[in-house]
Scaffold this motif. Structure first.
Motif, mmCIF file in Angstrom:
data_model
loop_
_atom_site.group_PDB
_atom_site.id
_atom_site.type_symbol
_atom_site.label_atom_id
_atom_site.label_comp_id
_atom_site.label_asym_id
_atom_site.label_seq_id
_atom_site.Cartn_x
_atom_site.Cartn_y
_atom_site.Cartn_z
ATOM 1 N N PRO A 55 0.827 -1.209 0.000
ATOM 2 C CA PRO A 55 0.000 0.000 0.000
ATOM 3 C C PRO A 55 0.865 1.265 0.000
ATOM 4 N N GLY A 56 0.575 2.164 -0.925
ATOM 5 C CA GLY A 56 1.315 3.433 -0.963
ATOM 6 C C GLY A 56 2.615 3.379 -1.743
ATOM 7 N N ASP A 57 2.993 2.185 -2.219
ATOM 8 C CA ASP A 57 4.232 2.060 -3.003
ATOM 9 C C ASP A 57 3.989 2.493 -4.451
ATOM 10 N N PHE A 58 4.988 3.101 -5.057
ATOM 11 C CA PHE A 58 4.957 3.332 -6.503
ATOM 12 C C PHE A 58 6.397 3.439 -6.998
ATOM 13 N N ASP A 83 9.089 1.331 12.144
ATOM 14 C CA ASP A 83 10.028 0.593 11.284
ATOM 15 C C ASP A 83 10.623 1.577 10.272
ATOM 16 N N PRO A 84 11.309 2.610 10.773
ATOM 17 C CA PRO A 84 11.743 3.692 9.884
ATOM 18 C C PRO A 84 12.884 3.275 8.962
ATOM 19 N N GLY A 85 12.927 3.887 7.779
ATOM 20 C CA GLY A 85 14.071 3.703 6.901
ATOM 21 C C GLY A 85 15.181 4.666 7.280
ATOM 22 N N TYR A 86 16.283 4.606 6.542
ATOM 23 C CA TYR A 86 17.425 5.484 6.841
ATOM 24 C C TYR A 86 17.073 6.961 6.641
ATOM 25 N N GLY A 87 16.139 7.225 5.729
ATOM 26 C CA GLY A 87 15.777 8.614 5.433
ATOM 27 C C GLY A 87 14.400 8.975 5.959
ATOM 28 N N HIS A 88 14.033 8.389 7.096
ATOM 29 C CA HIS A 88 12.661 8.590 7.600
ATOM 30 C C HIS A 88 12.418 10.046 8.020
ATOM 31 N N VAL A 89 11.291 10.584 7.563
ATOM 32 C CA VAL A 89 10.853 11.916 7.986
ATOM 33 C C VAL A 89 9.510 11.811 8.696
ATOM 34 N N ALA A 90 8.578 11.096 8.095
ATOM 35 C CA ALA A 90 7.249 10.904 8.677
ATOM 36 C C ALA A 90 6.586 9.734 7.957
ATOM 37 N N PRO A 91 5.611 9.098 8.593
ATOM 38 C CA PRO A 91 4.972 7.920 7.974
ATOM 39 C C PRO A 91 4.292 8.235 6.647
ATOM 40 N N ASP A 92 3.872 9.491 6.459
ATOM 41 C CA ASP A 92 3.202 9.842 5.200
ATOM 42 C C ASP A 92 4.185 10.414 4.171
ATOM 43 N N VAL A 93 5.463 10.281 4.438
ATOM 44 C CA VAL A 93 6.483 10.733 3.478
ATOM 45 C C VAL A 93 7.215 9.495 2.960
ATOM 46 N N LEU A 118 8.986 11.626 -9.585
ATOM 47 C CA LEU A 118 8.396 12.839 -8.998
ATOM 48 C C LEU A 118 7.061 13.152 -9.677
ATOM 49 N N ALA A 119 6.991 12.943 -10.989
ATOM 50 C CA ALA A 119 5.734 13.175 -11.710
ATOM 51 C C ALA A 119 4.665 12.196 -11.214
ATOM 52 N N ARG A 120 5.075 10.959 -11.044
ATOM 53 C CA ARG A 120 4.146 9.938 -10.546
ATOM 54 C C ARG A 120 3.679 10.283 -9.129
ATOM 55 N N ALA A 121 4.604 10.750 -8.293
ATOM 56 C CA ALA A 121 4.247 11.142 -6.922
ATOM 57 C C ALA A 121 3.171 12.222 -6.958
ATOM 58 N N GLY A 122 3.332 13.179 -7.871
ATOM 59 C CA GLY A 122 2.333 14.242 -8.005
ATOM 60 C C GLY A 122 0.972 13.654 -8.346
ATOM 61 N N GLU A 124 -0.045 10.684 -7.670
ATOM 62 C CA GLU A 124 -0.515 9.874 -6.535
ATOM 63 C C GLU A 124 -1.000 10.760 -5.392
ATOM 64 N N GLY A 125 -0.787 12.075 -5.511
ATOM 65 C CA GLY A 125 -1.199 12.980 -4.432
ATOM 66 C C GLY A 125 -0.231 12.991 -3.259
#
Ligand code: COA
Length: 164
Positions: A55-58, A83-93, A118-122, A124-125
């Motif tokens: 869920p949320g992957d692209f 379960d943060p990654g190395y570049g964790h900022v927030a769960p919705d990032v 980045l275009a795909r992220a846009g 995906e909202g």
């Protein structure tokens, strides 16, 4: 005749190639720090690809124009604070991972993958994407050129964030 790589969305069948590119990112110095087995056995590394796509992957894949074989990938995955990654900022990032096969580097493939992601992220909202980049990795220039800024420091790596 040139065969420029073409870019497509990543699908469920791309998990093994994403793992290949995760290994390129983990072993970016050229030194084999992690074997595939070690990376997949380490939850801090494996969680970038386990169960792809969740869920949320692209993600996006660059394919060689003549053979259709994958040559690079960029993908984003949200990881929870537990379960943060190395570049964790927030769960919705979602956190970005990027890799290009060595033989295809310095030809714009990494930049094209990042632009497509980045275009795909846009679409995906997704409002923000983060990543972790270790000191000395030239990828930092690529990230800065696409609007990523350093927002944190963890060990010998910068956490970078782009706001879309
Ligand atoms: C980082 C990586 C994805 C870049 O892919 P690429 O296809 O070579 O990228 P591009 O050709 O689009 O280069 C984009 C920019 O990145 C920077 N860059 C990339 N590799 C560089 C290098 N070896 N030396 C200096 N600058 C470099 C440059 O600013 C470059 O722009 P330029 O060619 O106009 O100077 C690729 O080197 C790679 O897969 N590395 C191993 C995995 C990795 O480190 N991933 C990132 C982890 S944070």
């Amino acid at each position: 005749m040139t065969h420029e790589p073409s870019i497509r969305d990543a699908g469920p069948g791309d998990a093994p190639f994403l793992t290949d590119m995760l290994l390129e990112a983990m072993n970016w110095t050229g030194e084999a720090r992690f074997s595939r087995e070690q990376a997949l056995a380490d939850p801090k590394i494996a969680h970038y690809v386990t169960g792809w796509p969740g869920p949320g992957d692209f993600g996006v894949i660059a394919e060689d124009g003549s053979t259709g074989a994958p040559v690079g990938a960029a993908w984003a995955r949200p990881l929870p604070a537990t379960d943060p990654g190395y570049g964790h900022v927030a769960p919705d990032v979602p956190e970005l991972t990027l890799g290009v096969l060595p033989a295809f580097r310095r030809r714009g493939v990494g930049g094209a993958l990042l632009d497509a992601l980045l275009a795909r992220a846009g679409r995906e909202g997704v409002a923000r994407l983060s990543l972790s980049v270790e000191d000395g990795n030239a990828a930092v220039s690529l990230y800065r050129s696409r609007g990523f800024v350093t927002v944190g420091r963890e060990g010998d790596s910068d956490t970078m964030l782009v706001t879309l």
